[in-house]
Design a protein around this motif. Structure first.
Motif, PDB file in Angstrom:
ATOM      1  N   ASN A  21       1.154  -1.043   0.303  1.00 51.48           N
ATOM      2  CA  ASN A  21       0.082  -0.033   0.072  1.00 51.48           C
ATOM      3  C   ASN A  21       0.900   1.540   0.035  1.00 51.48           C
ATOM      4  O   ASN A  21       0.845   1.949  -0.257  1.00 51.48           O
ATOM      5  N   ALA A  22       1.224   1.436   0.319  1.00 54.99           N
ATOM      6  CA  ALA A  22       2.855   1.971   0.909  1.00 54.99           C
ATOM      7  C   ALA A  22       3.357   3.030  -0.456  1.00 54.99           C
ATOM      8  O   ALA A  22       3.809   4.345  -0.877  1.00 54.99           O
ATOM      9  N   VAL A  23       3.803   1.548  -1.336  1.00 55.21           N
ATOM     10  CA  VAL A  23       5.193   2.192  -2.507  1.00 55.21           C
ATOM     11  C   VAL A  23       3.832   1.822  -3.676  1.00 55.21           C
ATOM     12  O   VAL A  23       4.089   2.124  -4.842  1.00 55.21           O
ATOM     13  N   GLY A  24       2.563   1.786  -3.568  1.00 54.39           N
ATOM     14  CA  GLY A  24       1.747   1.732  -4.560  1.00 54.39           C
ATOM     15  C   GLY A  24       1.224   0.166  -5.562  1.00 54.39           C
ATOM     16  O   GLY A  24       1.172  -0.227  -6.788  1.00 54.39           O
ATOM     17  N   VAL A  25       1.693  -0.804  -4.888  1.00 52.90           N
ATOM     18  CA  VAL A  25       1.606  -2.119  -5.234  1.00 52.90           C
ATOM     19  C   VAL A  25       0.819  -2.589  -4.964  1.00 52.90           C
ATOM     20  O   VAL A  25       0.310  -2.781  -3.956  1.00 52.90           O
ATOM     21  N   SER A  26       0.843  -4.348  -5.826  1.00 54.05           N
ATOM     22  CA  SER A  26       0.386  -5.343  -5.232  1.00 54.05           C
ATOM     23  C   SER A  26       1.087  -6.133  -3.906  1.00 54.05           C
ATOM     24  O   SER A  26       1.821  -5.818  -3.865  1.00 54.05           O
ATOM     25  N   ARG A  27       0.391  -6.594  -2.841  1.00 52.80           N
ATOM     26  CA  ARG A  27       1.168  -7.819  -1.734  1.00 52.80           C
ATOM     27  C   ARG A  27       1.629  -8.438  -2.639  1.00 52.80           C
ATOM     28  O   ARG A  27       2.609  -8.901  -2.142  1.00 52.80           O
ATOM     29  N   GLN A  28       0.986  -9.463  -3.959  1.00 47.81           N
ATOM     30  CA  GLN A  28       1.648 -10.130  -4.427  1.00 47.81           C
ATOM     31  C   GLN A  28       3.148  -9.857  -5.190  1.00 47.81           C
ATOM     32  O   GLN A  28       4.017 -10.583  -5.502  1.00 47.81           O
ATOM     33  N   THR A  29       2.977  -8.274  -5.982  1.00 47.61           N
ATOM     34  CA  THR A  29       4.549  -8.214  -5.838  1.00 47.61           C
ATOM     35  C   THR A  29       5.240  -8.144  -4.661  1.00 47.61           C
ATOM     36  O   THR A  29       6.537  -7.995  -5.385  1.00 47.61           O
ATOM     37  N   ILE A  30       5.109  -7.322  -3.994  1.00 46.62           N
ATOM     38  CA  ILE A  30       6.169  -7.553  -2.913  1.00 46.62           C
ATOM     39  C   ILE A  30       6.713  -9.306  -2.868  1.00 46.62           C
ATOM     40  O   ILE A  30       7.984  -8.865  -2.017  1.00 46.62           O
ATOM     41  N   ASN A  31       5.909  -9.682  -2.451  1.00 42.01           N
ATOM     42  CA  ASN A  31       5.977 -11.531  -2.293  1.00 42.01           C
ATOM     43  C   ASN A  31       7.018 -11.744  -3.232  1.00 42.01           C
ATOM     44  O   ASN A  31       7.786 -12.430  -2.860  1.00 42.01           O
ATOM     45  N   ALA A  32       6.690 -11.243  -4.836  1.00 42.87           N
ATOM     46  CA  ALA A  32       7.390 -12.135  -6.132  1.00 42.87           C
ATOM     47  C   ALA A  32       9.130 -11.162  -5.852  1.00 42.87           C
ATOM     48  O   ALA A  32      10.102 -12.060  -5.877  1.00 42.87           O
ATOM     49  N   ILE A  33       9.461  -9.831  -5.550  1.00 41.76           N
ATOM     50  CA  ILE A  33       9.879  -9.027  -4.961  1.00 41.76           C
ATOM     51  C   ILE A  33      10.886  -9.919  -3.984  1.00 41.76           C
ATOM     52  O   ILE A  33      12.136 -10.405  -4.160  1.00 41.76           O
ATOM     53  N   GLU A  34      10.220 -10.621  -2.548  1.00 47.84           N
ATOM     54  CA  GLU A  34      11.154 -11.146  -1.382  1.00 47.84           C
ATOM     55  C   GLU A  34      11.702 -12.191  -2.183  1.00 47.84           C
ATOM     56  O   GLU A  34      13.093 -12.772  -1.132  1.00 47.84           O
ATOM     57  N   THR A  35      10.974 -13.352  -2.284  1.00 43.55           N
ATOM     58  CA  THR A  35      10.809 -14.271  -2.962  1.00 43.55           C
ATOM     59  C   THR A  35      12.050 -14.631  -4.027  1.00 43.55           C
ATOM     60  O   THR A  35      12.276 -15.575  -3.976  1.00 43.55           O
ATOM     61  N   GLY A  36      12.650 -12.941  -4.610  1.00 42.41           N
ATOM     62  CA  GLY A  36      12.983 -13.645  -5.756  1.00 42.41           C
ATOM     63  C   GLY A  36      12.808 -14.355  -7.347  1.00 42.41           C
ATOM     64  O   GLY A  36      13.194 -14.396  -8.216  1.00 42.41           O
ATOM     65  N   ARG A  37      11.327 -14.168  -7.006  1.00 40.93           N
ATOM     66  CA  ARG A  37      10.661 -14.060  -8.388  1.00 40.93           C
ATOM     67  C   ARG A  37      10.570 -13.254  -9.736  1.00 40.93           C
ATOM     68  O   ARG A  37       9.971 -13.257 -10.228  1.00 40.93           O
ATOM     69  N   TYR A  38      10.660 -11.560  -9.093  1.00 41.10           N
ATOM     70  CA  TYR A  38      10.031 -10.631  -9.831  1.00 41.10           C
ATOM     71  C   TYR A  38      11.794  -9.487  -9.327  1.00 41.10           C
ATOM     72  O   TYR A  38      11.719  -9.468  -8.554  1.00 41.10           O
ATOM     73  N   ASP A  39      12.268  -8.789 -10.254  1.00 43.85           N
ATOM     74  CA  ASP A  39      13.355  -7.867 -10.260  1.00 43.85           C
ATOM     75  C   ASP A  39      11.345  -6.655 -10.608  1.00 43.85           C
ATOM     76  O   ASP A  39      11.545  -6.794 -11.890  1.00 43.85           O
ATOM     77  N   PRO A  40      11.653  -5.953  -9.337  1.00 44.69           N
ATOM     78  CA  PRO A  40      11.601  -4.204 -10.210  1.00 44.69           C
ATOM     79  C   PRO A  40      12.006  -3.384 -10.722  1.00 44.69           C
ATOM     80  O   PRO A  40      13.202  -3.770 -11.055  1.00 44.69           O
TER      81      PRO A  40
END
Length: 64
Positions: A21-40
């Motif tokens: 919410n603070a950075v304007g993306v979905s929770r799934q995006t944060i999860n994907a960044i944290e698990t290394g499945r997505y490079d922001p």
């Protein structure tokens, strides 16, 4: 690319949803960044760095 997003988020007691919410993306995006499945995108990386009062380089390691 490795990130310190999860470490920084948990240090501050934030949920994935609160950070999203603070950075304007979905929770799934944060999860994907944290698990290394997505490079922001650069824009999102800067938003995360600003949120954590840090630099992009301190949060993301592109050599890992």
């Amino acid at each position: 690319m490795q990130s310190r997003v999860k470490e920084l988020r948990t240090e501050r007691g934030l949920s994935q949803q609160a950070l999203a919410n603070a950075v304007g993306v979905s929770r799934q995006t944060i999860n994907a960044i944290e698990t290394g499945r997505y490079d922001p995108s650069l824009t999102l990386a800067v938003h995360l760095a600003r949120h954590f009062d840090s630099t992009v380089e301190e949060i993301f390691d592109v050599d890992a």
